[in-house]
Design an enzyme around this catalytic site. Structure first.
Site, PDB file in Angstrom:
ATOM      1  N   ASP A  16       0.821  -1.216   0.000  1.00  0.00           N
ATOM      2  CA  ASP A  16       0.000   0.000   0.000  1.00  0.00           C
ATOM      3  C   ASP A  16       0.853   1.263   0.000  1.00  0.00           C
ATOM      4  O   ASP A  16       2.068   1.215   0.197  1.00  0.00           O
ATOM      5  CB  ASP A  16      -0.972   0.002   1.193  1.00  0.00           C
ATOM      6  CG  ASP A  16      -0.326  -0.511   2.484  1.00  0.00           C
ATOM      7  OD1 ASP A  16       0.905  -0.474   2.581  1.00  0.00           O
ATOM      8  OD2 ASP A  16      -1.069  -0.950   3.376  1.00  0.00           O
ATOM      9  N   ASN A  64      -7.621  -2.532  14.233  1.00  0.00           N
ATOM     10  CA  ASN A  64      -8.997  -2.889  13.851  1.00  0.00           C
ATOM     11  C   ASN A  64      -9.044  -4.145  12.976  1.00  0.00           C
ATOM     12  O   ASN A  64     -10.090  -4.494  12.448  1.00  0.00           O
ATOM     13  CB  ASN A  64      -9.685  -1.713  13.143  1.00  0.00           C
ATOM     14  CG  ASN A  64      -9.018  -1.354  11.811  1.00  0.00           C
ATOM     15  OD1 ASN A  64      -8.096  -2.035  11.367  1.00  0.00           O
ATOM     16  ND2 ASN A  64      -9.485  -0.291  11.194  1.00  0.00           N
ATOM     17  N   HIS A  85      -7.256  -4.658  10.122  1.00  0.00           N
ATOM     18  CA  HIS A  85      -6.965  -4.508   8.691  1.00  0.00           C
ATOM     19  C   HIS A  85      -5.659  -5.208   8.319  1.00  0.00           C
ATOM     20  O   HIS A  85      -4.750  -5.343   9.130  1.00  0.00           O
ATOM     21  CB  HIS A  85      -6.987  -3.037   8.238  1.00  0.00           C
ATOM     22  CG  HIS A  85      -5.859  -2.179   8.723  1.00  0.00           C
ATOM     23  ND1 HIS A  85      -6.036  -0.854   9.065  1.00  0.00           N
ATOM     24  CD2 HIS A  85      -4.541  -2.417   8.898  1.00  0.00           C
ATOM     25  CE1 HIS A  85      -4.874  -0.333   9.420  1.00  0.00           C
ATOM     26  NE2 HIS A  85      -3.946  -1.270   9.336  1.00  0.00           N
ATOM     27  N   GLU A  93      -9.745  -2.319   5.116  1.00  0.00           N
ATOM     28  CA  GLU A  93     -10.357  -1.949   6.385  1.00  0.00           C
ATOM     29  C   GLU A  93     -11.606  -2.794   6.656  1.00  0.00           C
ATOM     30  O   GLU A  93     -12.225  -3.328   5.716  1.00  0.00           O
ATOM     31  CB  GLU A  93     -10.756  -0.465   6.335  1.00  0.00           C
ATOM     32  CG  GLU A  93      -9.589   0.505   6.186  1.00  0.00           C
ATOM     33  CD  GLU A  93      -8.871   0.791   7.509  1.00  0.00           C
ATOM     34  OE1 GLU A  93      -8.618  -0.149   8.294  1.00  0.00           O
ATOM     35  OE2 GLU A  93      -8.548   1.965   7.742  1.00  0.00           O
TER      36      GLU A  93
HETATM   37  C1  F6R Z   1       1.319  -1.178   6.164  1.00  0.00           C
HETATM   38  C2  F6R Z   1       0.103  -1.972   6.285  1.00  0.00           C
HETATM   39  C3  F6R Z   1      -0.713  -1.961   7.526  1.00  0.00           C
HETATM   40  C4  F6R Z   1       0.126  -2.146   8.796  1.00  0.00           C
HETATM   41  C5  F6R Z   1      -0.762  -2.076  10.034  1.00  0.00           C
HETATM   42  C6  F6R Z   1       0.038  -2.225  11.300  1.00  0.00           C
HETATM   43  O1  F6R Z   1       1.926  -1.402   4.908  1.00  0.00           O
HETATM   44  O2  F6R Z   1      -0.235  -2.622   5.353  1.00  0.00           O
HETATM   45  O3  F6R Z   1      -1.659  -2.990   7.449  1.00  0.00           O
HETATM   46  O4  F6R Z   1       0.770  -3.393   8.733  1.00  0.00           O
HETATM   47  O5  F6R Z   1      -1.431  -0.853  10.045  1.00  0.00           O
HETATM   48  O6  F6R Z   1       0.869  -1.112  11.457  1.00  0.00           O
HETATM   49  P1  F6R Z   1       1.951  -1.086  12.602  1.00  0.00           P
HETATM   50  O7  F6R Z   1       2.950  -2.143  12.271  1.00  0.00           O
HETATM   51  O8  F6R Z   1       2.582   0.295  12.491  1.00  0.00           O
HETATM   52  O9  F6R Z   1       1.266  -1.330  13.880  1.00  0.00           O
END
Ligand code: F6R
Length: 251
Positions: free
Chosen positions: A66, A134, A136, A141
């Site tokens: 992403d 959450n 994702h 999401e």
């Molecule tokens: C980032 C992504 C998100 C993160 C998730 C956890 O490329 O795809 O799904 O893996 O938001 O983020 P952290 O590791 O910062 O808690």
């Protein structure tokens, strides 16, 4: 799902990098699907260490999950910049083999289609994932339905709040992103889902032990036949003793 629980994120990162090395060594043109955020930094540090110990990354293709919409690639918090800082600039990955969605594209629909084509031409051997508080994965999401293909997503309030720790002001946090869809994630040959810290304990338990639900996107990984969930003690806290115990014996 295989669950591996480590004393700390550092040890977990070394394990995940070792799994990646096996994939890299087995293929002439290995494709790694990659994530950003706080979680995978220990994985990138360990992979860079392996590279310094002789792991050749030049044949590796990378496809990121992403990117924020509206942040130039040289913005410090763009996922382009993140990948440069944590992996690309520290290994001999060829720049032309690295792929991150373009969040500055004038035509975002065309960019999503282009990225799906990148994924089609580079089937992912190993997908590394973090998990949002959450549930994702990528930026898929919680919703009534999960989209298969690369798409533009309006980030949920809890995601914006979680991402705010990386930005000086709340109003600087991007509200939209381009993300790979769940089809591309589920088509990866192998998947590593990493999660660390107490704040991930509840969602990890729901994703791993609960029903498959679109409002817990990571639960869809239960349908994949080769997922390794890599945790530290805090994020594994709500898994039943038996599961955690057997996993502890396993590493
Ligand atoms: C980032 C992504 C998100 C993160 C998730 C956890 O490329 O795809 O799904 O893996 O938001 O983020 P952290 O590791 O910062 O808690």
């Amino acid at each position: 799902m295989k669950i591996r629980i480590f004393a700390n994120p550092h040890d977990a990162g070394i394990y995940a990098a070792a799994l990646a090395e096996v994939v890299v060594a087995a293929k002439s043109r290995p494709v790694l699907g990659l994530a950003t955020g706080a979680t995978p930094t220990v994985f990138y540090d360990a992979l860079v260490n392996l590279h310094r110990c002789g792991l050749d990354m030049s044949p590796v293709v990378t496809v990121n999950l992403d990117e924020y919409i509206g942040l130039p690639t040289d913005h410090g918090q763009s996922y382009h910049a993140f990948m440069q800082a944590h992996l690309f600039s520290r290994t001999n990955l060829a720049p032309e083999n690295t792929h991150v969605p373009n969040g500055m594209a004038a035509d975002l629909a065309a960019e999503c289609a282009r990225y799906d084509d990148v994924i089609r031409r580079n089937p992912i051997d190993l997908q590394v994932l973090g998990i949002g508080v959450n549930g994702h994965i990528g930026f898929n999401e919680p919703d009534d339905l999960l989209l298969s293909r690369t798409h533009v997503v309006q980030l949920r309030q809890e995601t914006v709040a979680a991402n705010a720790r990386f930005f000086p002001r709340m109003e600087d946090v991007p509200r939209r992103a381009i993300t790979m869809g769940v089809q591309a994630i589920l088509q990866a040959e192998r998947i590593i889902l990493m999660a660390f810290g107490e704040e991930k304990a509840e969602i990890v338990a729901r994703a791993v032990l609960g029903d498959v639900r679109t409002d817990v996107p990571a639960s869809i990984l239960q349908l994949h036949r080769d997922v390794t969930v890599v945790l530290d003690l805090q994020s594994a806290r709500l898994l039943p003793e038996g599961k955690a115990g057997s996993a502890r014996e396993g590493y």
